[in-house]
Design an enzyme around this catalytic site. Structure first.
Site, PDB file in Angstrom:
ATOM      1  N   ASP A 102      13.278  -2.360 -14.679  1.00 36.88           N
ATOM      2  CA  ASP A 102      12.384  -1.556 -13.820  1.00 36.88           C
ATOM      3  C   ASP A 102      11.774  -2.439 -12.742  1.00 36.88           C
ATOM      4  OD1 ASP A 102      10.739   0.355 -12.741  1.00 36.88           O
ATOM      5  OD2 ASP A 102       9.329   0.376 -14.409  1.00 36.88           O
ATOM      6  N   HIS A 113       7.675  -1.554 -18.562  1.00 41.07           N
ATOM      7  CA  HIS A 113       6.327  -2.060 -18.258  1.00 41.07           C
ATOM      8  C   HIS A 113       5.801  -3.036 -19.310  1.00 41.07           C
ATOM      9  CE1 HIS A 113       5.326   1.719 -15.578  1.00 41.07           C
ATOM     10  NE2 HIS A 113       6.448   1.106 -15.235  1.00 41.07           N
ATOM     11  N   HIS A 119      13.259   0.104  -6.263  1.00 44.33           N
ATOM     12  CA  HIS A 119      12.008  -0.518  -5.822  1.00 44.33           C
ATOM     13  C   HIS A 119      11.922  -1.970  -6.267  1.00 44.33           C
ATOM     14  CE1 HIS A 119       9.741  -0.284  -9.669  1.00 44.33           C
ATOM     15  NE2 HIS A 119      10.321   0.882  -9.845  1.00 44.33           N
ATOM     16  N   ASP A 179      16.233   4.268 -10.426  1.00 39.31           N
ATOM     17  CA  ASP A 179      14.989   3.736 -10.999  1.00 39.31           C
ATOM     18  C   ASP A 179      14.799   4.213 -12.435  1.00 39.31           C
ATOM     19  OD1 ASP A 179      12.551   2.499 -11.347  1.00 39.31           O
ATOM     20  OD2 ASP A 179      11.404   4.055 -10.315  1.00 39.31           O
ATOM     21  N   GLU A 190       6.364   0.902  -5.622  1.00 38.74           N
ATOM     22  CA  GLU A 190       6.539   2.166  -6.363  1.00 38.74           C
ATOM     23  C   GLU A 190       5.537   2.257  -7.487  1.00 38.74           C
ATOM     24  OE1 GLU A 190       8.038   4.885  -9.521  1.00 38.74           O
ATOM     25  OE2 GLU A 190       7.662   2.746  -9.659  1.00 38.74           O
ATOM     26  N   GLU A 191       5.265   1.112  -8.142  1.00 40.75           N
ATOM     27  CA  GLU A 191       4.499   1.134  -9.389  1.00 40.75           C
ATOM     28  C   GLU A 191       3.048   1.550  -9.231  1.00 40.75           C
ATOM     29  OE1 GLU A 191       5.835   1.187 -12.062  1.00 40.75           O
ATOM     30  OE2 GLU A 191       7.613  -0.066 -12.133  1.00 40.75           O
TER      31      GLU A 191
END
Lengths: 453, 453
Positions: free
Chosen positions: B288, B420, B276, B350, B322-323
């Site tokens: 990520d 994140h 993603h 991912d 995606e997030e």
């Protein structure tokens, strides 16, 4: 039919044993992953003590520090083994440059451990580049005499296991100088043993062959090697200058550090778990091999904290002088023989504190089969590679006494990014990965102790 | 006897096929490990573009950039799929402090994605700490009303696979705010999803339940959570203040990016490989999921560079959103259905660009058995974990169409150190590890394409 029945009985027994063992192994992992002390010890070793080359003040401090750590954990017996070690010192920081016409470009080098110094004024000479000893031989004295040889065969990046790539390149570092000297070279410059392209020279041990003049030798960063190689193609007559003031002092007194818990049932059977306490002088030696040392100590700490009383004697050993002599490992095996000790197995962690993948062994088929039985138990913790091949330098000399040699096998991808370079610092170590390694080793020690070999 | 004979024939055939396949796979690894481009693409994505939250300028740039990369590689067809995405913005940097008597201690927080803002003046209230929703329910409205709830259940460090630890804690982040609001809480502060003890808040998605007031929610660093918890024990009446100005803007137009090589024999059978493109706003999103994106592109680049002409159509997909929405993955599957496309398999990367350990699958027994046949071939490249369980969020919606869903499974130890958080930068990615992941995926794509499903 009979065979199947036996197999069934064996399976049932085995399943029962595995159940109870899997509970203990779970406890070992829980202890180390939630209360592990290895990273704290490594922090001191890396940041408060730092480089620990044999014979150095750092090495002496590390001996006293790890002895104290083991005493503070209350290991039953903590003692030192005297050993005389080589005492090589780097002296002043090296300088090197490429001189091509009016251009003069500095490049980073580091003397290889064991090398002699250049004359005080340094050496300046033309350079001849080779990829291997066959090329060197083909060039012969005529083309090599009076020159500096650049050994520039890279570690093969296509090898998935980086230790294979290292093995395929490291003879340039270990033997390059004497090979070059055979043909009259005045110096040997060796491409750093790393797959990274950067500016850090990676040092490491070298040996002079007898009957050949000793010439100074140094590692050059991979970027430096690439640049020199490229410039040589444009200007084969360019000159390379380097200056280093390293020297070998008389052998110095040092020590292996040993911590022990005596076995309750078979105290005469000894299982060793260890790493080497010395490191190269450029680095904090966090991965090589602070990691292996603190993991080994953690094995015994965790077993003790969990109240596991081993049947056999478990020894943690901080070997001295793996990097440039192997005197500690040799001495340990000599003493074991002198004292009629029976070492059934020795585990070494000296491939870094990365995520565990398994164990590689050197021993008889029967010994290896005994450990292979634990595959299921260990596989649950992502230890999928249990088989022949591995061992370790320091435990190697015990092999002659019939000891099963076991090398802890972590993931190999990042090891040579730092290996023997100034980047081998605490920051290169991930605490969880380090702890997982200690837990894997502790689980195997538990099984080896319970079932013997 | 007949069965054995058949098995023998099968084995011989299989051994022959494996020999030729192993040569191709070796070439794929050689290409990617020695000439891999993924890290270069990732460098641009991380350093030149940076954060790429859905609806942001970064996301739009990343769409154009990856489209151009694929066009420059000469993929046959490169196209965008329109998709409307949520457009949440953080606004000004958050502030938070603990106030206990005269003490006022700042702590690092970050609004969770999807959260509403606090009032402009912030919120100050007493704090009630819970470890899970059961504790919250037991406390009830009486104890919770008017307070800020601190959700402080750590990721379990004893899980060897960190994704299991994440799964065991992440409901606090996803649902904590609405659970707290049910009992009249005015805010929800959630311990960051990481096993590290440090000062970085890790953001991530949250959803408001319907029929419950929306209250602002933020992640607090693990050190911050520990401090707050400790101070609460000494002073249960302390107050916590936080202020955030995030908001959800109207949905914004965005895109999936698709690159394709048409199959020579069965062009209607499609194999997808993707990651993603969006990332959280705090990070460069290198692990990520920049890693997964550039690995997927690298798969097709390498196959093309090696002159491998796939029988089936291979598609690289950069999924958007995606997030915080999964709109890209959903749209991709919707279009596949609309266009009567037959996706036989989809691979998603991912879980970071770390050393590969294998592939985890979601599909029928028959589909999974087909891939399990490749275990020997893949095991030679340290891909030891080939089995059920895994898949990926973006490819998930394809599952309803009978597509075999395959999650690339790298080592999990370091992922949640960065996940994140602002530390998810290019520096968290090791080039060799990244390339090995791309090579594993390319090897599997090669086999899936050759033998179908």
């Amino acid at each position: 039919m009979k065979k199947s029945l036996l197999a069934l009985i064996f399976c049932s027994f085995s399943a029962f044993a595995q159940d109870s063992d899997s509970l203990v192994i779970r406890k070992i992992y829980n202890e180390i992953l939630s209360k592990g002390d290895a990273y704290k010890t490594l922090t001191h070793l890396s940041k408060k003590i730092g480089p620990r080359l044999s014979g150095s003040e750092g090495a002496a401090k590390a001996v006293q520090y790890t002895k104290k750590v083991m005493e503070d954990y209350g290991f039953e017996r903590v003692f030192l083994q005297d050993v005389m070690v080589p005492h090589w010192v780097r002296g002043q920081k090296e300088t090197a440059f490429i001189e091509a016409g009016k251009q003069k470009i500095n490049v980073p080098i580091a003397a290889l451990g064991g090398s002699i110094a250049t004359p005080a004024a340094g050496i300046k000479a033309e350079v001849i580049e080779v990829k291997n000893f066959e090329e060197l031989e083909a060039l012969g004295t005529e083309k090599v005499k009076g020159k500096i040889v650049l050994f520039n065969r890279p570690m093969d990046p296509t090898k998935v296991n980086t230790f294979e790539a290292y093995s395929g390149a490291v003879n340039q570092r270990g033997n390059g100088a004497s090979q070059a000297a055979k043909y009259g070279a005045v110096g040997a410059i060796v491409r750093s043993m790393t797959t990274l392209q950067d500016d850090n020279p990676h040092t490491g041990g070298m040996r002079y062959a007898t009957g050949v003049p000793m010439i100074p030798t140094a590692a050059i960063s991979t970027n430096g090697a690439n640049l020199l190689s490229k410039m040589l193609k444009e200007n084969p007559k360019l000159q390379f200058y380097f200056k280093q003031s390293c020297e070998s002092l008389p052998d110095a007194p040092s020590h292996n550090v040993v911590g022990e818990i005596k076995g309750t049932e078979k105290p005469d059977e000894i299982i060793v778990v260890g790493g080497h306490l010395d490191s190269w002088d450029l680095a904090e030696g966090a991965q090589d091999d602070g990691a292996g040392c603190v993991q080994s100590i953690e094995v015994l700490r965790a077993l003790k904290a969990l109240g596991i009383k081993p049947k056999r004697t478990i020894r943690v050993v901080m070997f001295m002088n793996e990097e440039n002599g192997l005197r500690g490992g040799t001495k340990y095996a000599d003493l074991a023989k002198q004292n009629n000790e029976k070492h059934i197995a020795a585990i070494e962690s000296d491939n870094g504190g990365f995520t565990p993948r398994g164990f590689g062994m050197v021993g008889t088929d029967a010994q290896i089969a005994k450990v292979a039985v634990y595959k299921n138990l260990l596989s649950a913790y992502d230890l999928k590679e249990i088989g022949r091949g591995g061992g370790g330098a320091d435990i190697g000399p015990l092999g002659q006494q019939g000891t099963l040699l076991i090398g802890f096998k972590p993931d190999s991808q990042r090891y040579f990014d730092f290996h023997h370079a100034k980047t081998d610092t605490l920051e290169a170590v991930n605490e969880r990965e380090l702890n997982l390694g200690a837990a894997s080793m502790a689980a195997l020690v538990y099984l080896l102790d319970k079932y013997g070999l």
